[in-house]
Design a protein around this motif. Structure first.
Motif, mmCIF file in Angstrom:
data_model
loop_
_atom_site.group_PDB
_atom_site.id
_atom_site.type_symbol
_atom_site.label_atom_id
_atom_site.label_comp_id
_atom_site.label_asym_id
_atom_site.label_seq_id
_atom_site.Cartn_x
_atom_site.Cartn_y
_atom_site.Cartn_z
ATOM 1 N N SER A 40 51.309 -4.431 -47.063
ATOM 2 C CA SER A 40 51.449 -3.377 -46.515
ATOM 3 C C SER A 40 50.767 -2.091 -46.807
ATOM 4 O O SER A 40 50.075 -1.314 -45.896
ATOM 5 N N TYR A 41 50.851 -1.983 -47.968
ATOM 6 C CA TYR A 41 50.162 -0.847 -48.654
ATOM 7 C C TYR A 41 48.695 -0.873 -48.514
ATOM 8 O O TYR A 41 47.923 0.128 -48.250
ATOM 9 N N ILE A 42 48.178 -1.839 -48.751
ATOM 10 C CA ILE A 42 46.611 -2.273 -48.892
ATOM 11 C C ILE A 42 46.141 -2.302 -47.587
ATOM 12 O O ILE A 42 45.248 -1.403 -47.151
ATOM 13 N N GLY A 43 46.900 -2.697 -46.313
ATOM 14 C CA GLY A 43 46.406 -2.429 -45.084
ATOM 15 C C GLY A 43 46.190 -1.100 -44.626
ATOM 16 O O GLY A 43 45.414 -0.613 -44.090
ATOM 17 N N ARG A 44 47.333 -0.249 -45.262
ATOM 18 C CA ARG A 44 47.414 1.238 -44.665
ATOM 19 C C ARG A 44 46.230 1.958 -45.504
ATOM 20 O O ARG A 44 45.526 2.598 -44.753
ATOM 21 N N VAL A 45 45.945 1.683 -46.687
ATOM 22 C CA VAL A 45 44.939 2.365 -47.474
ATOM 23 C C VAL A 45 43.531 1.890 -46.853
ATOM 24 O O VAL A 45 42.670 2.748 -46.751
ATOM 25 N N ALA A 46 43.373 0.558 -46.550
ATOM 26 C CA ALA A 46 42.092 0.033 -45.991
ATOM 27 C C ALA A 46 41.718 0.779 -44.853
ATOM 28 O O ALA A 46 40.558 0.986 -44.670
ATOM 29 N N ARG A 79 36.674 -3.206 -45.821
ATOM 30 C CA ARG A 79 35.816 -1.987 -45.789
ATOM 31 C C ARG A 79 34.506 -2.280 -45.448
ATOM 32 O O ARG A 79 33.825 -1.712 -44.631
ATOM 33 N N GLN A 80 33.993 -3.384 -45.970
ATOM 34 C CA GLN A 80 32.691 -3.914 -45.537
ATOM 35 C C GLN A 80 32.596 -4.279 -44.082
ATOM 36 O O GLN A 80 31.483 -4.020 -43.336
ATOM 37 N N ARG A 81 33.640 -4.975 -43.559
ATOM 38 C CA ARG A 81 33.581 -5.528 -42.044
ATOM 39 C C ARG A 81 33.855 -4.708 -41.086
ATOM 40 O O ARG A 81 33.014 -4.653 -40.121
ATOM 41 N N TYR A 82 34.876 -3.682 -41.294
ATOM 42 C CA TYR A 82 35.297 -2.905 -40.265
ATOM 43 C C TYR A 82 34.703 -1.446 -40.449
ATOM 44 O O TYR A 82 34.924 -0.621 -39.355
ATOM 45 N N ARG A 83 34.351 -0.872 -41.680
ATOM 46 C CA ARG A 83 33.815 0.306 -41.839
ATOM 47 C C ARG A 83 32.510 0.264 -42.452
ATOM 48 O O ARG A 83 31.874 1.513 -42.628
ATOM 49 N N ASN A 84 31.859 -0.742 -42.574
ATOM 50 C CA ASN A 84 30.567 -0.946 -42.997
ATOM 51 C C ASN A 84 30.340 -0.094 -44.207
ATOM 52 O O ASN A 84 29.363 0.656 -44.480
ATOM 53 N N GLU A 85 31.326 -0.004 -45.138
ATOM 54 C CA GLU A 85 31.183 0.816 -46.355
ATOM 55 C C GLU A 85 31.192 -0.435 -47.720
ATOM 56 O O GLU A 85 31.754 -1.490 -47.532
ATOM 57 N N SER A 117 42.458 3.708 -43.921
ATOM 58 C CA SER A 117 42.117 5.259 -43.980
ATOM 59 C C SER A 117 40.654 5.651 -44.387
ATOM 60 O O SER A 117 40.101 4.904 -44.999
ATOM 61 N N SER A 118 40.275 6.834 -43.909
ATOM 62 C CA SER A 118 38.998 7.386 -44.369
ATOM 63 C C SER A 118 38.933 7.519 -45.631
ATOM 64 O O SER A 118 37.758 7.308 -46.295
ATOM 65 N N ASP A 119 40.120 7.879 -46.381
ATOM 66 C CA ASP A 119 40.072 8.563 -47.724
ATOM 67 C C ASP A 119 41.033 7.675 -48.297
ATOM 68 O O ASP A 119 42.236 7.704 -48.401
ATOM 69 N N MET A 120 40.813 6.498 -49.102
ATOM 70 C CA MET A 120 41.513 5.624 -49.546
ATOM 71 C C MET A 120 42.403 6.279 -50.817
ATOM 72 O O MET A 120 43.536 5.929 -50.894
ATOM 73 N N LEU A 121 41.882 6.956 -51.836
ATOM 74 C CA LEU A 121 42.446 7.564 -52.748
ATOM 75 C C LEU A 121 43.766 8.487 -52.277
ATOM 76 O O LEU A 121 44.703 8.535 -52.684
ATOM 77 N N SER A 122 43.358 9.312 -51.130
ATOM 78 C CA SER A 122 44.269 10.102 -50.775
ATOM 79 C C SER A 122 45.501 9.526 -49.955
ATOM 80 O O SER A 122 46.669 9.577 -50.077
ATOM 81 N N ALA A 123 45.412 8.402 -49.294
ATOM 82 C CA ALA A 123 46.339 7.543 -48.778
ATOM 83 C C ALA A 123 46.982 6.840 -49.849
ATOM 84 O O ALA A 123 48.382 6.657 -49.516
ATOM 85 N N ALA A 124 46.326 6.298 -50.755
ATOM 86 C CA ALA A 124 47.272 5.833 -52.048
ATOM 87 C C ALA A 124 48.080 6.864 -52.491
ATOM 88 O O ALA A 124 49.334 6.617 -52.851
ATOM 89 N N ASP A 125 47.695 8.171 -52.843
ATOM 90 C CA ASP A 125 48.564 9.157 -53.377
ATOM 91 C C ASP A 125 49.569 9.553 -52.327
ATOM 92 O O ASP A 125 50.912 9.812 -52.916
ATOM 93 N N ALA A 126 49.572 9.398 -51.087
ATOM 94 C CA ALA A 126 50.551 9.900 -49.762
ATOM 95 C C ALA A 126 51.578 8.652 -50.182
ATOM 96 O O ALA A 126 52.895 9.061 -50.018
ATOM 97 N N ILE A 127 51.197 7.496 -50.384
ATOM 98 C CA ILE A 127 52.027 6.354 -50.448
ATOM 99 C C ILE A 127 53.247 6.578 -51.584
ATOM 100 O O ILE A 127 54.405 6.513 -51.502
#
Length: 578
Positions: free
Chosen positions: A375-381, A350-356, A383-393
């Protein structure tokens, strides 16, 4: 007889009968001057009748018998010369053709080995594909290397250094089996190790359920054509497609051995052959034969330091099959990241590619939902909304489990009994894992993170009352079996799904009703019903009972019970037991 310097024309001479010699000569006399001339004639010309002259012939060569013998000798000489000429011409042609064929065969075999050696030169198609799939983009994709041309990592795993030593040839004398759940990063770590040496001395390909496709992929990785481009096919020489896929793979390995021998003498390091996705092989006769062939070669090459084979598998059955004949196999377990490394990977991305700069509490919430699966960490990382992506998984994993193994209860039809046996066994095992978690003193470590409950494989089979289902559960990623034969949920989201399903109201009653219905259907299938008819108007049946020797051992009389005996007219009773 006089001699003339200038003889008259032959037409002026006449033949006299007295001077005729049959067979070869005729005496001609001039009618005016009386001059004579002897005319030679061939034996084949028919001679006019006349008396034979006495005495031997004038020339010995004019003897018909001798001339016939000379003619026969000349004929045999001519025939023998022609035969010798034809034989020499044919021999020369065959010799030239043989030399050309021998030379071409030697050249072709040399080129086969040369092409296979080139397949292990620096650079590999797998690395090219990985670089293409991981190029940076405006959407925030990752890159394969950093500014210093080194492989970048979200997090450095402990297993990476060991895989690097295996791939660059430092660890020898063994072949290796990587075992871990889908998405733990096994293939990525192997590609990382290949990239550090630019693929020099390494070949990698994916397995498949069809041995023919394995044959083609192996040929592509080794740059081996299985002699399909050999000119011998023009002469109706038996081609490679008359053989099976296993024979072709064996031939490819024979060529690979020659290349490995040259490399060992020249470089001093073994070749590396990586076979990815071994779990895709079918657990049948063809799949086991192919696996046995691969393991035999891996054992031989490990013992002689010719090549190091690396198997990569998601399922336990590959390990169970290889362990039966393994003597030099090394098993490497690839597990999920622990809590600290998973949170570091999320933060770095998040810090390197989204500057967050996400808060630690947010990162912990994400980890609690998806765990340390790469694989799940990469998909969540990404995503713009990490919590929503985690809930979707988590929702996706729960839906997958329910679609595969939901139970139908007491009202299910008997036609779906086999499927419900499969589903109910999975539900029973999931409930056992949830109950096991409740008995654990702690299922969450402050630094290590989730501690999933696990049951030994033999106990899991006892709980399910079936020994054959657990392998298919592992194949569809519901449960996983590690190299220590311990059964647990496939991932943290799947364990979350187990908890939610087992906590539903009425779940235990539904599961029990399903099990009771399955037992009832099985009982009906095992029960045989005997119906006795035509007992009205005093009719009776007498049933004789015989022992094992066929001797009568009593009898039974069946009759309709009367109203005085308590019957209602539509019942039957037994009487007269002897």
């Amino acid at each position: 007889m006089s001699t003339f310097r200038s003889l008259p024309k032959l037409s002026t001479f006449t033949s006299t009968p007295c001077t005729y010699r049959p067979g070869f000569q005729r005496l001609l006399v001039h009618p005016t001057t009386g001059s004579t001339l002897i005319q030679q004639r061939h034996a084949s010309v028919q001679q006019p009748p006349g008396p034979n002259l006495p005495g031997p012939p004038d020339d010995p060569n004019d003897d018909p018998k001798r001339q016939g013998s000379n003619a026969n000798q000349d004929s045999w000489r001519s025939t023998a010369y022609k035969m010798a000429e034809s034989a020499l011409t044919t021999g020369a042609s065959v010799a030239i053709l043989g030399l050309v064929g021998y030379g071409y065969t030697r050249y072709y075999k040399h080129m086969v080995l040369k092409k296979m050696e080139n397949a292990f030169e620096p650079g590999d198609p797998v690395l090219d594909l990985a670089a293409t799939s991981k190029l940076g983009s405006a959407t925030g994709g990752s890159v394969l290397v950093d500014e210093d041309k080194n492989r970048e990592h979200w997090v450095l795993r402990e297993e990476q250094s060991k895989l690097d030593a295996i791939v660059n040839g430092q660890i020898r004398g063994q072949y290796h089996l990587l075992v871990g759940e889908k998405g733990t990063g096994k293939s990525s770590m192997l590609i990382d190790a290949m990239a550090k040496i630019d693929g020099e001395g390494v070949a990698m390909f994916d397995a498949h359920a069809d041995p023919e496709i394995v044959r083609i992929r192996l040929g592509k990785a080794l740059d081996f054509e299985y002699h399909e481009d050999n000119i011998g096919s023009l002469f109706s020489i038996r081609g490679p497609r008359d053989a099976s896929a296993l024979l072709d793979i064996e031939r490819a390995f024979n060529k690979l051995e020659k290349v490995a021998l040259r490399r060992r003498d020249k470089v001093g390091r073994p070749l590396i052959l990586i076979i990815n996705s071994m779990h895709l092989l079918r657990d049948d006769a063809a799949g086991k034969d192919l696996l046995e062939l691969l393991q035999q070669r891996a054992e031989q090459w490990a013992a002689s330091n010719l090549a190091t084979v690396i198997f990569n598998s998601d399922d336990y059955w590959v390990y169970e099959r290889l362990k039966q004949y393994a003597t030099r196999m090394n098993v490497i377990r690839i597990l999920d990241l622990n809590k600290s490394k998973a949170i570091d990977a999320l933060r770095n991305y998040r810090q390197r590619y989204r500057n967050e700069h996400p808060s630690p509490s947010l990162l912990e919430q994400v980890y609690d939902k998806v765990g340390g699966r790469m694989s799940y960490i990469g998909r969540v990382a990404k995503s713009s909304d990490m919590l929503s992506a985690a809930d979707a998984i988590c929702a996706m994993e729960k839906t997958w489990f329910l679609n595969q193994c939901w139970i139908l209860g007491e009202d299910m039809d008997d036609d779906v009994m086999n499927q419900q046996k499969y589903a109910s066994a999975a539900m029973v095992l999931a409930k056992a894992l949830v109950d096991k978690e409740k008995e654990m003193p702690s299922c969450y470590h402050p630094t290590e993170g989730h501690i999933l409950p696990q049951i030994p494989l033999h106990e899991a089979r006892q709980i399910m009352t079936r020994a054959d289902f657990i392998q298919s559960y592992d194949a569809i990623n519901l449960f996983t079996i590690d190299s220590r034969a311990m059964v647990r949920a496939d991932s943290v989201p799947m364990m979350n799904a187990f908890r939610e399903i087992c906590a539903q109201e009425g779940f235990e009653e539904l599961l029990q009703d399903t099990l009771d219905r399955i037992s009832a259907i099985e009982s009906l299938q095992r029960t045989r019903e005997l119906t006795v008819k035509d007992l009205w108007a005093g009719g009776k049946f007498k049933i004789k009972m015989l022992d094992v020797k066929g001797k009568e051992n009593g009898s039974l009389v069946v009759a309709v019970a009367s109203e005085e005996e308590g019957g209602k007219g539509d019942q039957w009773a037994t009487s007269g037991v002897e």
